[in-house]
Design an enzyme around this catalytic site. Sequence first.
Site, PDB file in Angstrom:
ATOM      1  N   ASP A 232       0.424  -0.883  -0.171  1.00  0.00           N
ATOM      2  CA  ASP A 232       0.170   0.196  -0.026  1.00  0.00           C
ATOM      3  C   ASP A 232       0.540   1.318  -0.376  1.00  0.00           C
ATOM      4  O   ASP A 232       1.975   1.785   0.139  1.00  0.00           O
ATOM      5  CB  ASP A 232      -0.669   0.161   1.235  1.00  0.00           C
ATOM      6  CG  ASP A 232      -1.904  -0.973   1.436  1.00  0.00           C
ATOM      7  OD1 ASP A 232      -2.752  -1.502  -0.066  1.00  0.00           O
ATOM      8  OD2 ASP A 232      -2.591  -1.691   1.652  1.00  0.00           O
ATOM      9  N   TYR A 300       5.643  -9.675   7.862  1.00  0.00           N
ATOM     10  CA  TYR A 300       5.869  -7.881   7.536  1.00  0.00           C
ATOM     11  C   TYR A 300       6.144  -7.853   9.287  1.00  0.00           C
ATOM     12  O   TYR A 300       5.998  -8.828   9.890  1.00  0.00           O
ATOM     13  CB  TYR A 300       3.952  -8.303   7.415  1.00  0.00           C
ATOM     14  CG  TYR A 300       3.420  -8.183   5.653  1.00  0.00           C
ATOM     15  CD1 TYR A 300       3.497  -7.810   4.965  1.00  0.00           C
ATOM     16  CD2 TYR A 300       3.302  -9.674   5.886  1.00  0.00           C
ATOM     17  CE1 TYR A 300       2.915  -7.763   3.943  1.00  0.00           C
ATOM     18  CE2 TYR A 300       2.896 -10.038   4.568  1.00  0.00           C
ATOM     19  CZ  TYR A 300       2.962  -8.776   3.528  1.00  0.00           C
ATOM     20  OH  TYR A 300       2.154  -9.066   2.592  1.00  0.00           O
ATOM     21  N   TYR A 369      -4.018  -9.607   2.854  1.00  0.00           N
ATOM     22  CA  TYR A 369      -3.677  -8.809   3.726  1.00  0.00           C
ATOM     23  C   TYR A 369      -3.367  -8.432   4.480  1.00  0.00           C
ATOM     24  O   TYR A 369      -4.403  -8.745   6.164  1.00  0.00           O
ATOM     25  CB  TYR A 369      -5.130  -8.315   2.738  1.00  0.00           C
ATOM     26  CG  TYR A 369      -5.374  -7.888   1.301  1.00  0.00           C
ATOM     27  CD1 TYR A 369      -5.452  -6.700   0.628  1.00  0.00           C
ATOM     28  CD2 TYR A 369      -5.648  -9.069   0.948  1.00  0.00           C
ATOM     29  CE1 TYR A 369      -5.194  -6.507  -0.253  1.00  0.00           C
ATOM     30  CE2 TYR A 369      -6.204  -9.075  -0.650  1.00  0.00           C
ATOM     31  CZ  TYR A 369      -6.241  -7.881  -1.092  1.00  0.00           C
ATOM     32  OH  TYR A 369      -5.518  -7.948  -2.613  1.00  0.00           O
TER      33      TYR A 369
END
EC number: 5.4.99.25
Length: 407
Positions: A232, A300, A369
Amino acid sequence: MTEKEYNTRQTQNYALCPKCLSRIYRNPKDRDNSIIPLINNTQKCSICNNLLLNEDKIFKLILKKIKMLKIEFDTFLIATQINNQTITKNQKEIYKITNYHGNNDIKHQIRRDISRLIEEKLGKTYDYKNPEVVIMVKIRKKPYKHNPYPEISNVNIFIDSNPIFIEGKYRKLVRGIPQTKWPCTHCKGKGCEACDYTGQQYKDTVEDLISREILPMTNGNTTKFHGSGREDIDVRMLGEGRPFVIEVKHPFKRKIDLKFLRVLVNSHSDGKIEINDLKYVTKERKASIKNSSVESYKIYSAIAEFENGVTSKDIYNIEKLKTIDQRTPIRVEHRRADLIRTREIKNIEVERINSKKLHLIIKCQGGLYIKELISGDNNRTKPSVSSITNNQAECTQLDVLKVHIPE
């Protein structure tokens, strides 16, 4: 009038050059007995208009265009286009008269002969499947103004350079930059006051920061960016970087110094991005880069903030998350099919920041996601960090630490 009488009468209107005669009659004895005569010194071939006798000049025309464009290539393909009804009509009629049913027409002959000349005189290699350039020989009835050769004045040359593909990895070191070009939401890319007439929603993108250096080096027309997924706009890409392939369209210079390109991008991007591990690849690589999300894994770093305090049992339950059923997130359903996708979490490490804030290191299958894994996305992601703790959470900061794709 019989067909034989008709053919005999028609042959009086035609004469062929040695090359066209040889195309139709491969056997020398048949050529000697041809019902259509060979041209004399004052005649022009009824099919090719003596173009096949002036292929050396067609080659010179190609050489002139190559030098003018300063185009680099090692492999090539010759294409031909004939917009001359006289040539096509006469060829069809003569084939009928001579009962010729082969496929060695004038276009084949030009392609074969010109290819041979380019290979012999320029040392280039003919490549039918994956040529670096396509050289188009266009033939029409009217002469072209700037053709310097009267014998082939109706011939023009167009050269199209096929794309080059460069693979690498990029690190996005700041937030607020999209991966690829983002058309202005006000003008849809046309240019307006809101976007300072650039047509872009954001001044910089990862693609732009690379392409503004690579296009002058290659004399290319434009670029297309192929990333292994995308983060993003508000997410950084850290670690070794995200694999990408950048496609440079219509490059006149194909071999550039990739180390120098890396230095230029890294020094001119004002600390926004870095690129590494650059190498030339084939066009097939872009597909494997783009379609690798399911087979790849990603790591992440996420900050999760909760409405209420988080217990040790909550942390234990978060670390046990494994199989996730995730419906297409609301924020991307306008551009992705509304499906439920199953993704696997390989590992989650949790570090407490304070009573309502956790630092998560998540290693998971590509395509998951993370923001929705934390929030639950109105119960579209099951289970989620929010549902497993019965405590609504939001991702307030996210970074990608690693993107792994199979070679």
